[in-house]
Write an enzyme that holds these catalytic residues in place. Structure first.
Site, short mmCIF file in Angstrom:
data_model
loop_
_atom_site.label_atom_id
_atom_site.label_comp_id
_atom_site.label_asym_id
_atom_site.label_seq_id
_atom_site.Cartn_x
_atom_site.Cartn_y
_atom_site.Cartn_z
N ASP A 167 0.86 -1.18 0.00
CA ASP A 167 0.00 0.00 0.00
C ASP A 167 0.90 1.23 0.00
O ASP A 167 2.06 1.17 0.42
CB ASP A 167 -0.92 0.02 1.23
CG ASP A 167 -1.89 1.21 1.18
OD1 ASP A 167 -2.53 1.40 0.14
OD2 ASP A 167 -1.99 1.94 2.18
N SER A 168 0.33 2.34 -0.45
CA SER A 168 1.09 3.59 -0.44
C SER A 168 1.34 4.08 0.98
O SER A 168 2.22 4.92 1.19
CB SER A 168 0.34 4.66 -1.24
OG SER A 168 -0.95 4.86 -0.70
N GLY A 226 -2.87 9.49 -3.95
CA GLY A 226 -4.17 9.83 -4.52
C GLY A 226 -4.19 10.88 -5.60
O GLY A 226 -4.95 10.77 -6.56
N CYS A 269 -4.35 -1.27 -2.30
CA CYS A 269 -4.47 0.17 -2.48
C CYS A 269 -5.31 0.41 -3.72
O CYS A 269 -4.98 -0.09 -4.81
CB CYS A 269 -3.07 0.78 -2.65
SG CYS A 269 -3.04 2.53 -3.12
N ASN A 270 -6.41 1.13 -3.58
CA ASN A 270 -7.29 1.37 -4.71
C ASN A 270 -6.63 2.24 -5.78
O ASN A 270 -6.81 2.01 -6.97
CB ASN A 270 -8.59 2.02 -4.24
CG ASN A 270 -9.53 1.03 -3.61
OD1 ASN A 270 -10.31 0.37 -4.29
ND2 ASN A 270 -9.46 0.88 -2.29
N GLU A 304 -4.85 9.67 8.50
CA GLU A 304 -3.41 9.52 8.72
C GLU A 304 -2.89 10.48 9.78
O GLU A 304 -1.83 10.24 10.36
CB GLU A 304 -2.66 9.70 7.40
CG GLU A 304 -2.97 8.59 6.41
CD GLU A 304 -1.80 8.21 5.54
OE1 GLU A 304 -0.88 9.02 5.39
OE2 GLU A 304 -1.82 7.08 5.00
N CYS A 349 -11.57 3.02 -0.65
CA CYS A 349 -10.24 3.40 -0.17
C CYS A 349 -10.02 2.67 1.14
O CYS A 349 -10.92 2.63 1.99
CB CYS A 349 -10.14 4.91 0.04
SG CYS A 349 -8.56 5.43 0.79
N THR A 350 -8.85 2.08 1.28
CA THR A 350 -8.61 1.23 2.44
C THR A 350 -8.45 2.00 3.74
O THR A 350 -8.42 1.41 4.82
CB THR A 350 -7.36 0.35 2.20
OG1 THR A 350 -6.26 1.20 1.86
CG2 THR A 350 -7.62 -0.62 1.06
N HIS A 351 -8.34 3.34 3.65
CA HIS A 351 -8.33 4.17 4.87
C HIS A 351 -9.73 4.33 5.46
O HIS A 351 -9.87 4.56 6.67
CB HIS A 351 -7.79 5.57 4.56
CG HIS A 351 -6.31 5.64 4.40
ND1 HIS A 351 -5.64 5.10 3.34
CD2 HIS A 351 -5.35 6.23 5.17
CE1 HIS A 351 -4.35 5.34 3.46
NE2 HIS A 351 -4.15 6.02 4.56
#
Length: 276
Positions: A11-12, A44, A74-75, A159, A193-195
């Protein structure tokens, strides 16, 4: 590490850890390596070429660590880099290796969640601009109408640890109001989005009761399990030692560990992975 052949998860930043959590829960026996490109996050708003360059560099790093299979958790990377990696890069690198994303497995099932055949897709600017979900969902559910909504401030909120603070409410409600204004028939919202699962409590609080909120972790984990059942040649390569290693391209591993533990719902201890 050379004796292991783990599943690589990329993932980023931190968000892919929510997907990794679901994968580890559903497939606990395998060895895993997680790599977060925190030094260059977020992805993004970056260009297709830059995202491909960064993603492919990290995928190669995971290959060097012994991973024959890498999941782009990560999308944005799945939307902007996966196709080129699968159709061009792997052919030159090693055709026996595999790189999978999170968009296709999600698109394969999301239409089953809606009764009205109208869903909202909440994602980063990059994911929305790529139109990947519009294309993929249409392939599997042509009768489903997809309404996209970019939520550019949600990742920074998460984040920076503000996702559970009162200040996040304004921006959660803002983007939800915008997507719901596109159709009164939306009954399903995909967190693309994985967040975003870390905001799910606030998201649900601002929605009518009949609207379902669908995160990706369990969907991706179930898809990976199915993939390994269907591809014995890959499944037999993977080692099963129950190990989990975490790497970050940020030289502040303590900061990564603090944030990662929140996403992974378990204490994380990472190592620094230097970008060449």
């Amino acid at each position: 590490m050379l004796n292991k052949q783990p599943i690589g998860i990329f993932d980023s930043g931190y968000g892919g850890l929510t997907v990794f959590r679901s994968i580890a829960d559903q497939l606990p026996d395998y060895d895993y390596i997680y790599l977060g490109d925190n030094a260059r996050a977020p992805y993004g708003n970056r260009s297709f070429n830059t995202i491909h360059e960064y993603t492919w560099q990290c995928v190669q790093m995971l290959f060097e660590m012994g991973c024959p299979l890498v999941i782009l958790a990560c999308n944005t990377a799945s939307a902007k880099a996966l196709r080129t990696i699968q159709q061009r890069d792997l052919i030159h690198e090693d055709p026996s290796k595999r790189v999978l994303g999170v968009i296709r497995p999600t698109a394969e099932v999301i239409g089953n969640y809606t009764q009205t055949k109208q869903i909202g897709v909440l994602g980063t600017k990059g994911t929305v601009q790529s139109k990947s979900y519009l294309i993929e969902i249409n392939n599997f559910f042509p009768e489903v109408k997809v309404h996209q909504q970019a939520c550019p401030l949600w990742v920074p909120l998460v984040e920076n640890g503000e996702h559970d603070q009162p200040g996040a409410d304004y921006f959660v409600k803002k983007y939800l109001d915008q997507v719901l204004a596109k159709s009164t028939e939306i009954d399903t919202l995909l967190l693309a989005c994985t967040h975003y699962p870390l905001l799910q409590g606030k998201i649900t609080a601002y929605l009518p009761k009949h609207i379902k909120v669908v995160p990706q972790g369990d969907i991706v984990a179930a898809s990976l399990k199915d993939y390994l059942n269907r591809h014995s040649e890959m499944e037999q390569k993977l080692t099963k030692g129950h190990t989990r290693q975490f790497f970050t391209t940020s030289d502040d591993t303590d900061d990564f560990d603090h944030h990662a533990s929140m996403f992974f719902s378990e204490q994380v201890k990472s190592e620094y992975a230097s970008l060449k």
